[in-house]
Design a protein around this motif. Structure first.
Motif, mmCIF file in Angstrom:
data_model
loop_
_atom_site.group_PDB
_atom_site.id
_atom_site.type_symbol
_atom_site.label_atom_id
_atom_site.label_comp_id
_atom_site.label_asym_id
_atom_site.label_seq_id
_atom_site.Cartn_x
_atom_site.Cartn_y
_atom_site.Cartn_z
ATOM 1 N N MET A 1 0.836 -1.193 0.000
ATOM 2 C CA MET A 1 0.000 0.000 0.000
ATOM 3 C C MET A 1 0.872 1.245 0.000
ATOM 4 S SD MET A 1 -2.664 1.315 2.890
ATOM 5 C CE MET A 1 -1.268 1.460 3.998
ATOM 6 N N THR A 2 0.725 2.060 -1.035
ATOM 7 C CA THR A 2 1.549 3.265 -1.131
ATOM 8 C C THR A 2 0.749 4.528 -1.410
ATOM 9 O OG1 THR A 2 1.889 2.889 -3.506
ATOM 10 C CG2 THR A 2 3.523 1.951 -1.985
ATOM 11 N N ARG A 3 -0.542 4.396 -1.762
ATOM 12 C CA ARG A 3 -1.308 5.573 -2.163
ATOM 13 C C ARG A 3 -2.619 5.664 -1.388
ATOM 14 N NH1 ARG A 3 -1.004 3.896 -8.435
ATOM 15 N NH2 ARG A 3 -1.885 2.085 -7.392
ATOM 16 N N ILE A 4 -2.771 6.751 -0.657
ATOM 17 C CA ILE A 4 -4.011 6.998 0.076
ATOM 18 C C ILE A 4 -4.637 8.279 -0.456
ATOM 19 C CG2 ILE A 4 -5.027 7.569 2.316
ATOM 20 C CD1 ILE A 4 -2.950 5.781 3.617
ATOM 21 N N VAL A 5 -5.913 8.209 -0.783
ATOM 22 C CA VAL A 5 -6.648 9.369 -1.280
ATOM 23 C C VAL A 5 -7.741 9.716 -0.275
ATOM 24 C CG1 VAL A 5 -8.156 10.266 -3.095
ATOM 25 C CG2 VAL A 5 -6.167 8.864 -3.699
ATOM 26 N N ILE A 6 -7.846 10.991 0.065
ATOM 27 C CA ILE A 6 -8.851 11.490 1.000
ATOM 28 C C ILE A 6 -9.714 12.504 0.259
ATOM 29 C CG2 ILE A 6 -9.240 12.705 3.179
ATOM 30 C CD1 ILE A 6 -6.232 11.902 3.836
ATOM 31 N N ILE A 7 -11.023 12.312 0.314
ATOM 32 C CA ILE A 7 -11.939 13.265 -0.308
ATOM 33 C C ILE A 7 -12.682 13.993 0.802
ATOM 34 C CG2 ILE A 7 -13.875 13.607 -1.882
ATOM 35 C CD1 ILE A 7 -13.158 10.969 -3.225
ATOM 36 N N GLN A 22 1.368 11.286 12.034
ATOM 37 C CA GLN A 22 1.781 10.784 13.343
ATOM 38 C C GLN A 22 2.257 9.332 13.281
ATOM 39 O OE1 GLN A 22 -1.824 11.585 15.523
ATOM 40 N NE2 GLN A 22 -1.125 13.607 16.209
ATOM 41 N N LYS A 23 1.670 8.573 12.366
ATOM 42 C CA LYS A 23 2.044 7.161 12.222
ATOM 43 C C LYS A 23 3.197 6.969 11.235
ATOM 44 C CE LYS A 23 -0.784 5.267 15.108
ATOM 45 N NZ LYS A 23 -0.289 4.480 16.261
ATOM 46 N N LYS A 24 3.783 8.084 10.800
ATOM 47 C CA LYS A 24 4.960 8.049 9.925
ATOM 48 C C LYS A 24 4.699 7.359 8.588
ATOM 49 C CE LYS A 24 7.162 9.789 13.458
ATOM 50 N NZ LYS A 24 7.426 11.248 13.535
ATOM 51 N N PHE A 25 3.462 7.463 8.092
ATOM 52 C CA PHE A 25 3.175 6.906 6.764
ATOM 53 C C PHE A 25 3.987 7.663 5.718
ATOM 54 C CE2 PHE A 25 0.628 7.030 2.826
ATOM 55 C CZ PHE A 25 0.591 5.664 2.557
ATOM 56 N N GLU A 68 2.474 20.364 3.391
ATOM 57 C CA GLU A 68 3.743 20.348 2.657
ATOM 58 C C GLU A 68 4.736 19.405 3.325
ATOM 59 O OE1 GLU A 68 4.884 24.411 2.700
ATOM 60 O OE2 GLU A 68 3.208 25.071 1.434
ATOM 61 N N GLY A 69 4.782 19.464 4.664
ATOM 62 C CA GLY A 69 5.708 18.612 5.392
ATOM 63 C C GLY A 69 5.401 17.139 5.237
ATOM 64 N N MET A 70 4.132 16.829 5.084
ATOM 65 C CA MET A 70 3.706 15.443 4.902
ATOM 66 C C MET A 70 3.819 15.019 3.443
ATOM 67 S SD MET A 70 2.265 12.723 6.319
ATOM 68 C CE MET A 70 1.321 11.304 5.734
ATOM 69 N N GLY A 71 4.022 16.007 2.568
ATOM 70 C CA GLY A 71 4.082 15.692 1.150
ATOM 71 C C GLY A 71 2.722 15.399 0.556
ATOM 72 N N ALA A 304 -10.219 4.990 11.186
ATOM 73 C CA ALA A 304 -10.014 4.562 9.801
ATOM 74 C C ALA A 304 -8.534 4.476 9.456
ATOM 75 C CB ALA A 304 -10.723 5.521 8.848
ATOM 76 N N ILE A 305 -7.769 5.485 9.816
ATOM 77 C CA ILE A 305 -6.343 5.489 9.481
ATOM 78 C C ILE A 305 -5.602 4.384 10.230
ATOM 79 C CG2 ILE A 305 -4.198 6.810 9.568
ATOM 80 C CD1 ILE A 305 -6.231 7.661 7.353
ATOM 81 N N LEU A 306 -5.947 4.180 11.493
ATOM 82 C CA LEU A 306 -5.328 3.068 12.234
ATOM 83 C C LEU A 306 -5.576 1.748 11.527
ATOM 84 C CD1 LEU A 306 -6.065 3.885 16.005
ATOM 85 C CD2 LEU A 306 -3.837 3.876 14.860
ATOM 86 N N HIS A 307 -6.808 1.550 11.073
ATOM 87 C CA HIS A 307 -7.161 0.298 10.401
ATOM 88 C C HIS A 307 -6.441 0.163 9.070
ATOM 89 C CE1 HIS A 307 -9.860 -2.826 8.622
ATOM 90 N NE2 HIS A 307 -9.766 -3.277 9.857
ATOM 91 N N ILE A 308 -6.352 1.253 8.345
ATOM 92 C CA ILE A 308 -5.627 1.245 7.075
ATOM 93 C C ILE A 308 -4.174 0.826 7.292
ATOM 94 C CG2 ILE A 308 -4.619 2.817 5.338
ATOM 95 C CD1 ILE A 308 -7.319 4.308 5.341
ATOM 96 N N LEU A 309 -3.605 1.272 8.418
ATOM 97 C CA LEU A 309 -2.193 0.986 8.702
ATOM 98 C C LEU A 309 -2.001 -0.288 9.528
ATOM 99 C CD1 LEU A 309 -0.929 4.615 9.410
ATOM 100 C CD2 LEU A 309 -0.886 3.330 7.268
ATOM 101 N N GLY A 310 -3.071 -1.063 9.664
ATOM 102 C CA GLY A 310 -2.930 -2.388 10.273
ATOM 103 C C GLY A 310 -3.276 -2.513 11.738
#
Length: 409
Positions: A1-7, A22-25, A68-71, A304-310
């Motif tokens: 998993m390398t691409r996360i899209v948020i709408i 915070q989870k260093k994704f 910007e910092g998160m890219g 949701a983000i926690l679950h996405i990251l396992g």
């Protein structure tokens, strides 16, 4: 998993970015919003932003530098038009297609519009986006006779701001009392009294049937034959979930929103929905609901983000809300539906009280006006499901922090 899209462009979208950081994704993150500003706070729109106490630069939840910092690739003024869950892509109104591994729908909702005769006249405003309030502001400043349709939080907050500026204010509520969906009759009566004391007129059982005017509103007609002159209307009659993109993608939906499980997953395991648009079963209340609150948006985004990251952490947070009117902060913890007894602590006549909603001897919700201790401690007491004697709650001579400590011991 390398691409996360948020709408989305509200609290849920901003929290999703924050949690990823915070989870260093370190994968690709794309945030898509159809508004011209990075995700911002909506609660001030009907209060401090409308009154001019804060300016637009105070509204963003995170600064540009955070994205910007998160890219994060932030796409402003861009509307997501289609989700292809098989190809795992999002189509945009500019012709671009964005691929995703995981998709977070934080699409929120839009203001429900009036549909009666005359509802297309100039001078009718809604408060949901910064663009709404920016459009309202100059007319609000010039108007003298303001009519508010809807006695919910948005309408009452706008009414309070209008009275602060000396406007003539009439609030028309279609139901028997203001705030009917969310508070007890005693709390409705309390806020009716507050508004009356502050010079606003609150009228209930007033169903608007038509709006009068040539090019611009001049009066409102109601079902009982009444006519109310005005030079500006602010309508706060509810929210419609922006779930169309999910429905068109073939995801499971409900008339109230996008269906999700305890991890905020939709019927597609790679697509999540959070915030005002999500329809879910709350484990604490054992029933389905859609919650319109900052707390819910933020906490569901975290889940949701926690679950996405396992990390599997089911959503089970206690709902809480707030409203500011005439310098009084109303803080609500829990949901009061189904209560069998109301216990009042403090002095409503002195604008300081806590209204405890009880069910079978246990606190299920509380409405606090100027009562921070009761609010904070009740957020612990409600999930604990502890039985409480009425006399203990009513005894205002003992600090509530001490009462809660004894009950939780």
């Amino acid at each position: 998993m390398t691409r996360i899209v948020i709408i989305g462009g509200g609290h849920a979208a901003a929290q999703a970015v924050t949690s990823l950081r915070q989870k260093k994704f370190d994968g690709e993150v794309t945030l898509i919003t159809d508004e011209g500003m990075i995700p911002y706070q909506r609660p001030p729109l009907s209060k401090m932003y409308l009154s001019g106490e804060i300016t637009a630069d105070r509204l963003p939840i995170l600064r540009d530098s955070a994205y910007e910092g998160m890219g994060v690739d932030v796409k402003l003024n861009t509307r997501a038009t289609q989700v292809d869950k098989k190809a795992k892509t999002v189509s945009l109104n500019n012709g671009e297609t964005v691929p995703y591994d995981k998709l977070v729908l934080a699409t929120g909702g839009r203001a429900r519009k009036l549909t009666c005769e005359g509802s297309d006249l100039a001078g009718i405003h809604y408060v949901r986006t910064i663009a709404d309030t920016d459009k309202l502001k100059p007319e609000f400043e010039a108007a003298q006779n303001i009519l508010v349709i809807g006695g919910g939080y948005i309408g009452l907050e706008a009414a309070a701001v209008a009275r602060k500026f000396g406007k003539t204010v009439t609030v028309l509520e279609a139901e028997d009392r203001i705030l009917q969906r969310v508070v007890a009759p005693e709390v409705s009566a309390f806020y009716t009294q507050i508004h009356t004391e502050e010079g606003a007129q609150i009228l209930t059982n007033q169903m608007v049937t038509s709006i009068e005017g040539t090019d611009r509103v001049s009066a409102v007609h109601t079902k009982d034959g009444s006519r109310f002159e005005c030079d500006l209307i602010i309508a706060g009659i509810g929210l419609i979930a922006n779930s169309e993109i999910a429905e068109e993608a073939g995801l499971e939906t409900h008339p109230a929103g996008i269906c999700i499980n305890e991890f905020c997953q939709t019927s597609d395991e790679d697509i999540y929905a959070v915030g005002d648009v999500a329809w879910f079963e709350h484990s604490l209340y054992q029933r389905n609901m859609r919650i319109e609150s900052v707390q819910n948006a933020v906490d569901q985004a975290k889940t949701a983000i926690l679950h996405i990251l396992g990390e599997e952490k089911p959503y089970a947070e206690l709902p809480w809300f707030w409203s500011d009117q005439y310098g009084l902060k109303l803080q609500i913890a829990g949901l009061s539906e189904g209560y069998d007894k109301l216990v009042v602590r403090g002095a409503p006549s002195e604008r300081s009280a806590a209204f405890f909603y009880m069910k079978e001897g246990k606190i299920i919700a509380v409405d606090c006006v100027g009562r921070i201790a009761e609010f904070m401690q009740s957020k612990k007491l409600i999930p604990a499901g502890i039985s409480v004697d009425r006399a203990v709650l009513e005894d205002d001579s003992k600090p509530f922090k001490e009462i809660a400590a004894e009950l939780l011991a």
